[in-house]
Design a protein around this motif. Structure first.
Motif, PDB file in Angstrom:
ATOM      1  N   GLU A 154       7.760   0.578   6.270  1.00 13.82           N
ATOM      2  CA  GLU A 154       8.597   0.017   5.197  1.00 13.82           C
ATOM      3  C   GLU A 154       8.954  -1.436   5.511  1.00 13.82           C
ATOM      4  O   GLU A 154       8.963  -2.294   4.642  1.00 13.82           O
ATOM      5  N   ARG A 155       9.217  -1.706   6.799  1.00 12.06           N
ATOM      6  CA  ARG A 155       9.532  -3.079   7.197  1.00 12.06           C
ATOM      7  C   ARG A 155       8.346  -4.011   6.926  1.00 12.06           C
ATOM      8  O   ARG A 155       8.515  -5.181   6.610  1.00 12.06           O
ATOM      9  N   LEU A 156       7.138  -3.461   7.057  1.00  9.80           N
ATOM     10  CA  LEU A 156       5.941  -4.265   6.808  1.00  9.80           C
ATOM     11  C   LEU A 156       5.631  -4.370   5.313  1.00  9.80           C
ATOM     12  O   LEU A 156       4.604  -4.926   4.919  1.00  9.80           O
ATOM     13  N   GLY A 157       6.506  -3.788   4.478  1.00 13.06           N
ATOM     14  CA  GLY A 157       6.381  -3.975   3.038  1.00 13.06           C
ATOM     15  C   GLY A 157       5.590  -2.901   2.306  1.00 13.06           C
ATOM     16  O   GLY A 157       5.167  -3.102   1.169  1.00 13.06           O
ATOM     17  N   HIS A 158       5.389  -1.770   2.956  1.00 14.32           N
ATOM     18  CA  HIS A 158       4.619  -0.712   2.313  1.00 14.32           C
ATOM     19  C   HIS A 158       5.534   0.395   1.801  1.00 14.32           C
ATOM     20  O   HIS A 158       6.648   0.563   2.299  1.00 14.32           O
ATOM     21  N   GLU A 159       5.014   1.142   0.830  1.00 15.08           N
ATOM     22  CA  GLU A 159       5.769   2.278   0.326  1.00 15.08           C
ATOM     23  C   GLU A 159       5.293   3.526   1.068  1.00 15.08           C
ATOM     24  O   GLU A 159       4.089   3.776   1.149  1.00 15.08           O
ATOM     25  N   VAL A 160       6.240   4.271   1.634  1.00 20.52           N
ATOM     26  CA  VAL A 160       5.871   5.483   2.357  1.00 20.52           C
ATOM     27  C   VAL A 160       6.283   6.698   1.528  1.00 20.52           C
ATOM     28  O   VAL A 160       7.393   6.742   1.004  1.00 20.52           O
ATOM     29  N   VAL A 161       5.364   7.647   1.397  1.00 18.54           N
ATOM     30  CA  VAL A 161       5.693   8.898   0.716  1.00 18.54           C
ATOM     31  C   VAL A 161       5.469  10.051   1.691  1.00 18.54           C
ATOM     32  O   VAL A 161       4.711   9.922   2.658  1.00 18.54           O
ATOM     33  N   PHE A 162       6.167  11.153   1.442  1.00 24.44           N
ATOM     34  CA  PHE A 162       6.064  12.317   2.325  1.00 24.44           C
ATOM     35  C   PHE A 162       5.634  13.528   1.505  1.00 24.44           C
ATOM     36  O   PHE A 162       6.446  14.118   0.794  1.00 24.44           O
ATOM     37  N   TRP A 202      15.859  14.501   7.746  1.00 22.61           N
ATOM     38  CA  TRP A 202      16.117  13.046   7.712  1.00 22.61           C
ATOM     39  C   TRP A 202      15.527  12.447   6.449  1.00 22.61           C
ATOM     40  O   TRP A 202      16.146  11.639   5.776  1.00 22.61           O
ATOM     41  N   TRP A 203      14.295  12.884   6.131  1.00 21.61           N
ATOM     42  CA  TRP A 203      13.623  12.338   4.952  1.00 21.61           C
ATOM     43  C   TRP A 203      14.405  12.692   3.684  1.00 21.61           C
ATOM     44  O   TRP A 203      14.633  11.839   2.819  1.00 21.61           O
ATOM     45  N   ALA A 204      14.843  13.938   3.587  1.00 27.57           N
ATOM     46  CA  ALA A 204      15.591  14.368   2.404  1.00 27.57           C
ATOM     47  C   ALA A 204      16.884  13.557   2.272  1.00 27.57           C
ATOM     48  O   ALA A 204      17.285  13.177   1.166  1.00 27.57           O
ATOM     49  N   ARG A 205      17.509  13.269   3.427  1.00 31.42           N
ATOM     50  CA  ARG A 205      18.777  12.530   3.422  1.00 31.42           C
ATOM     51  C   ARG A 205      18.565  11.062   3.032  1.00 31.42           C
ATOM     52  O   ARG A 205      19.377  10.475   2.331  1.00 31.42           O
ATOM     53  N   THR A 206      17.437  10.488   3.494  1.00 31.40           N
ATOM     54  CA  THR A 206      17.261   9.043   3.310  1.00 31.40           C
ATOM     55  C   THR A 206      16.306   8.683   2.170  1.00 31.40           C
ATOM     56  O   THR A 206      16.338   7.566   1.674  1.00 31.40           O
ATOM     57  N   HIS A 207      15.423   9.590   1.771  1.00 33.20           N
ATOM     58  CA  HIS A 207      14.398   9.236   0.786  1.00 33.20           C
ATOM     59  C   HIS A 207      14.306  10.249  -0.352  1.00 33.20           C
ATOM     60  O   HIS A 207      13.324  10.244  -1.088  1.00 33.20           O
ATOM     61  N   GLU A 208      15.312  11.095  -0.517  1.00 36.23           N
ATOM     62  CA  GLU A 208      15.179  12.222  -1.445  1.00 36.23           C
ATOM     63  C   GLU A 208      14.652  11.807  -2.813  1.00 36.23           C
ATOM     64  O   GLU A 208      13.697  12.373  -3.329  1.00 36.23           O
ATOM     65  N   ASP A 209      15.243  10.724  -3.381  1.00 35.04           N
ATOM     66  CA  ASP A 209      14.903  10.343  -4.751  1.00 35.04           C
ATOM     67  C   ASP A 209      13.466   9.815  -4.870  1.00 35.04           C
ATOM     68  O   ASP A 209      12.931   9.731  -5.954  1.00 35.04           O
ATOM     69  N   THR A 210      12.825   9.467  -3.743  1.00 33.90           N
ATOM     70  CA  THR A 210      11.488   8.882  -3.835  1.00 33.90           C
ATOM     71  C   THR A 210      10.393   9.924  -3.650  1.00 33.90           C
ATOM     72  O   THR A 210       9.219   9.606  -3.711  1.00 33.90           O
ATOM     73  N   THR A 211      10.797  11.172  -3.414  1.00 25.91           N
ATOM     74  CA  THR A 211       9.796  12.184  -3.078  1.00 25.91           C
ATOM     75  C   THR A 211       8.901  12.535  -4.255  1.00 25.91           C
ATOM     76  O   THR A 211       7.729  12.791  -4.103  1.00 25.91           O
ATOM     77  N   MET A 270       0.830  -1.197   0.000  1.00 21.82           N
ATOM     78  CA  MET A 270       0.000   0.000   0.000  1.00 21.82           C
ATOM     79  C   MET A 270       0.874   1.262   0.000  1.00 21.82           C
ATOM     80  O   MET A 270       1.973   1.242   0.538  1.00 21.82           O
ATOM     81  N   ARG A 271       0.403   2.311  -0.651  1.00 19.89           N
ATOM     82  CA  ARG A 271       1.172   3.559  -0.702  1.00 19.89           C
ATOM     83  C   ARG A 271       0.639   4.476   0.403  1.00 19.89           C
ATOM     84  O   ARG A 271      -0.500   4.918   0.345  1.00 19.89           O
ATOM     85  N   ILE A 272       1.491   4.697   1.367  1.00 19.14           N
ATOM     86  CA  ILE A 272       1.046   5.394   2.574  1.00 19.14           C
ATOM     87  C   ILE A 272       1.719   6.760   2.673  1.00 19.14           C
ATOM     88  O   ILE A 272       2.953   6.853   2.641  1.00 19.14           O
ATOM     89  N   ALA A 273       0.908   7.805   2.774  1.00 24.74           N
ATOM     90  CA  ALA A 273       1.456   9.158   2.933  1.00 24.74           C
ATOM     91  C   ALA A 273       1.677   9.433   4.410  1.00 24.74           C
ATOM     92  O   ALA A 273       0.779   9.198   5.220  1.00 24.74           O
ATOM     93  N   LEU A 274       2.853   9.896   4.748  1.00 23.73           N
ATOM     94  CA  LEU A 274       3.122  10.240   6.142  1.00 23.73           C
ATOM     95  C   LEU A 274       2.730  11.687   6.418  1.00 23.73           C
ATOM     96  O   LEU A 274       3.178  12.607   5.732  1.00 23.73           O
ATOM     97  N   PHE A 275       1.875  11.849   7.403  1.00 22.50           N
ATOM     98  CA  PHE A 275       1.593  13.187   7.943  1.00 22.50           C
ATOM     99  C   PHE A 275       2.440  13.248   9.214  1.00 22.50           C
ATOM    100  O   PHE A 275       2.081  12.704  10.250  1.00 22.50           O
ATOM    101  N   ALA A 276       3.600  13.896   9.102  1.00 22.09           N
ATOM    102  CA  ALA A 276       4.585  13.813  10.193  1.00 22.09           C
ATOM    103  C   ALA A 276       4.127  14.594  11.415  1.00 22.09           C
ATOM    104  O   ALA A 276       4.491  14.244  12.535  1.00 22.09           O
ATOM    105  N   THR A 277       3.339  15.628  11.219  1.00 22.17           N
ATOM    106  CA  THR A 277       2.905  16.611  12.224  1.00 22.17           C
ATOM    107  C   THR A 277       4.048  17.569  12.541  1.00 22.17           C
ATOM    108  O   THR A 277       5.213  17.178  12.548  1.00 22.17           O
ATOM    109  N   GLY A 335       1.568  16.612  -4.812  1.00 19.91           N
ATOM    110  CA  GLY A 335       2.672  15.720  -4.482  1.00 19.91           C
ATOM    111  C   GLY A 335       2.350  14.295  -4.871  1.00 19.91           C
ATOM    112  O   GLY A 335       1.448  14.039  -5.680  1.00 19.91           O
ATOM    113  N   PRO A 336       3.080  13.348  -4.281  1.00 21.42           N
ATOM    114  CA  PRO A 336       2.911  11.943  -4.677  1.00 21.42           C
ATOM    115  C   PRO A 336       1.508  11.427  -4.369  1.00 21.42           C
ATOM    116  O   PRO A 336       0.891  11.852  -3.392  1.00 21.42           O
TER     117      PRO A 336
END
Lengths: 251, 493
Positions: free
Chosen positions: A27-35, B483-492, A1-8, A69-70
């Motif tokens: 990610e460990r559970l196999g999901h794609e996380v986007v920000f 942290w996100w930019a450092r570790t996931h930049e290309d996936t944004t 699943m593609r999961i968007a993170l709302f970091a707060t 965004g994504p």
């Protein structure tokens, strides 16, 4: 699943470990996380302090951030309080200022936004997330998780499945810790009295760690425990669930 | 929709629904009183747990709550018509209805009615409405002694104290303190009385019995008024209410206009909701209902005074009006963590706790941020325990948020204060991800304040309100965004 993170905003600025742990766990559970990069703050502090006019642009910004965004299937935040704001306040604020289309868009984003334990148990259908955390832990169910979102015992279901951990019941767990956003400043003495009782209950468990699903409440409880030099640490639920034997720490 | 009852605008400030200092200032005193805090903590914990058990016995509790809420919403929508119907039915059965726009008018009407009887002493059933108007004080100024007959209310009266709870007015007192009060103020009390609850209750009983048998006039409140029949109902636990309602010749009832229910059968819902929510009892010991006058049986003169005192103002606010649904059970007080620490007196009004925090400022209106009642909507962490406990589902947290917004909006024309500037600045920063990220970077300067421990222990005002009792973590080396930019930049993208 593609999961968007709302970091707060609070986690982003002050408690990044709760957000990074959420990412590592999913990610460990196999999901794609986007920000969604435009995101900032849900505006809850403004709404709850009476500044709804000031909250309106923040509501709009949040909705736009998650629409642009994504693409994503569901969004998650490591905070019951911020998800509560998105779910129960965003459309209300938009309607207060007559913006029905924003209200509808806010409702769409809200309908797919979950608190971490809700996402794991209700949406992803897991309670055993493969965590290992060899500590004595007590859990404070935060007010907004409990009563705005009705997450019930989902966090506890997740914690009970963590290997190596001793979960100790917190007396008067459902009593508010006294944070309440600007309440902690406006009614500082009452807030401190509530905190004192909460800390007494935490210390009575003999736990090494007090956990919760909200960085804000943990900032309050942790700030008090630190002042007492109690040695008890506050750790976000996400960090416990993200911990594994292999990593062994919250790296 | 707005509802206009034809009453002129209420002038704020009449009656006991506004204190003299803000909630934080008043709470500060209560918080330093360790005996008071212990008394309150023990009492609210006991009653809270009992209520949970009593409610759990009812299978259809949620349906009952929804029914109660719907009935009250209907009453508010049809209040003018129901009030007229109620008046007609009371009059048809030999009672007299009086209308009081505010506390002063209610007190004047009742004092005149008592004077007309020639009596200088009245017995009273515990009544929130008469406390709201300050009736006892007004009667006393006019040479009429009002004797409270509810045990806890009597303790408060003899102690020259103020009630601090709707249902348990002496909740802040323990039995040793009560013994002292009786010794000091109760005529004819045994000097060797112990603090055994039974001994204290028997002393009060003997004292009150003399009053019941001599009084010619009684004054009551009302839990409910039935529009369909003109019936009034009082719900109580000690039997003192029944004595007052049946023995004297003249009975005067003061009732807030929101206390109506449309039909007699509607009482069924509330008679289930109220006792379990308030005293955690399946049924209250005494429910007294009376309709007009009956020759040779009970009071021969019956008056009901209908009190507005700001209620039509509350009714005019669509979001806030459900505060008028309140049936005065006090369940919200008993579950409120703020009430539990600060106590009832901190709220300034006779309506304390979460319901008081929304009802009092709406009844009086507020005159600006220096008005003590303007501080009440902020006397909550919005934890939501009150909404869950409320038997008629008043969404107190949402109304608190609504009243806060009204308060802030009402002062927008003036010079901005520190809070206004802080909120506007925060809104500006949070309104853009670039500004937010820049602010995060700037905040890292704060790392030096944390020193080696990473804990900030002292900050200047207003943040000192936080650091007085709590540390604050120093900002982290890396924000999440970084942290996100450092570790996931290309996936944004």
């Amino acid at each position: 699943m593609r999961i968007a993170l709302f970091a707060t905003c609070l986690a982003d600025a002050l408690f990044p470990e709760s957000a990074t742990a959420t990412v590592r766990l999913l990610e460990r559970l196999g999901h794609e996380v986007v920000f969604p990069p435009k995101q900032t703050c849900c505006g809850q502090m403004h709404v709850n302090t009476g500044y709804q006019a000031e909250a309106l642009p923040l509501v709009r910004h949040h909705v736009e951030a998650f629409e642009s965004g994504p693409s994503w299937d569901v969004a998650v935040a490591p905070s019951g309080s911020c998800v509560g704001s998105v779910r129960h306040q965003h459309a209300m604020v938009a309607r207060r200022y007559g913006d029905e289309s924003l209200a509808t868009r806010a409702e769409d984003v809200a309908s797919r936004t979950y608190e971490l334990s809700e996402l794991l148990v209700d949406v992803l259908g897991v309670t055993e997330v493969g965590a290992y955390y060899p500590h004595r832990v007590t859990y404070h169910p935060t007010c907004h998780s409990l009563r705005m979102l009705r997450v019930a015992d989902k966090p506890l279901q997740l914690l009970r499945a963590v290997r190596g951990m001793t979960l100790i019941e917190l007396p008067a767990a459902e009593s508010c810790c006294g944070f309440g956003g600007t309440f902690a400043l406006k009614n500082s003495e009452t807030s401190t009295a509530m905190l004192a009782d909460k800390m007494g209950n935490v210390l009575s468990t003999g736990a090494e760690v007090c956990s919760a699903g909200d960085s804000s409440c943990l900032m309050h409880i942790g700030g008090g425990l630190s002042r007492l030099r109690s040695g008890v640490r506050t750790v976000h639920l996400a960090e416990i669930l993200a911990s594994t034997e292999k990593i062994g720490s919250n790296a | 929709m707005t509802t206009f009852l034809g009453s002129p605008t209420f002038h704020p400030g009449t009656g006991n629904i506004r204190g003299t200092e803000s909630f934080p200032d008043a709470a500060r005193k209560a918080l330093t009183d360790t005996q008071l805090r212990a008394n309150l903590g023990a009492a609210t914990t006991t009653i809270r747990n009992k209520r949970i058990a009593a409610v759990a016995e009812v299978d259809d509790w949620e349906e009952l709550r929804r029914a109660g809420s719907a009935l009250k919403a209907d009453v508010m929508a049809r209040l003018p018509e129901l009030l007229v119907q109620f008046e007609e039915n009371v009059t048809a059965r030999g009672g007299t209805v009086h209308w009081a726009r505010d506390a002063d008018e209610a007190n004047r009407i009742i004092t005149d009615l008592v004077r007309a009887t020639g009596s200088d002493e009245v017995v009273k059933v515990k009544s929130m409405a008469t406390q709201e108007t300050g009736l006892n004080e007004h009667l006393e100024e006019n040479g009429i002694a009002a004797i409270e007959t509810d045990l806890a209310e009597l303790i408060v009266q003899l102690g020259e104290d103020k009630p601090s709870h709707i249902l348990v007015p002496a909740i802040h007192r323990n039995r040793a303190e009560i013994r002292e009060i009786f010794l000091n103020a109760m005529p004819g009390v045994d000097k060797d009385i112990t603090d055994d609850p039974r001994a204290l209750a028997m002393a009060a009983r003997a004292h009150l019995r003399r009053k019941f048998l001599s009084a010619k006039v009684a004054i009551s409140g009302a839990n409910f008024g039935v529009a369909e029949t003109g019936t009034l109902a009082v719900v109580e636990s000690e039997g003192n209410g029944r004595m007052c309602l049946t023995l004297p010749d003249t009975l005067i009832t003061l009732m807030g206009i929101e206390k109506l229910v449309p039909t007699f059968t509607d009482l069924e819902v509330f008679m289930q909701l109220l006792p379990r929510s308030s005293t955690a009892e399946r049924m209250n010991p005494y429910t007294s209902m009376w309709t007009g006058v009956h020759p040779g049986d009970g009071p021969q003169n019956f008056h009901v005074v209908l009190l507005d005192n700001g209620r039509t103002n509350v009714l005019a606010d669509e979001t806030g009006r459900s505060a008028l649904h309140c049936i005065r059970c006090s369940a919200c007080l008993n579950v409120c963590p703020v009430y539990e620490r600060a106590g009832g007196h901190a709220y300034g009004s006779v309506y304390p706790g979460p319901i008081g925090a929304i009802l009092s400022p709406q009844l009086t209106g507020t005159t600006g941020h220096d008005d003590p009642n303007a501080s009440l909507p902020y006397a909550s962490t919005l934890c939501g325990a009150c909404f869950d406990a409320c038997p008629v589902r008043i969404d107190i947290p949402s109304i608190l948020v609504h009243l806060r917004a009204e308060q802030v909006d009402s002062e927008r024309h003036g010079l901005p204060g520190g809070q206004d500037l802080a909120m506007k600045a925060a809104g500006f920063v949070m309104g853009s991800e670039k500004r937010f990220a820049a602010a995060e970077t700037a905040a890292k300067v704060g790392r030096v304040l944390g020193g080696r421990s990473g804990r900030i222990t002292s900050l200047p005002y207003p943040a000192s309100k936080w650091t007085a009792s709590r540390d604050l973590p120093a900002p982290p080396k890396e924000t999440f965004r970084q942290w996100w930019a450092r570790t996931h930049e290309d996936t944004t993208r």
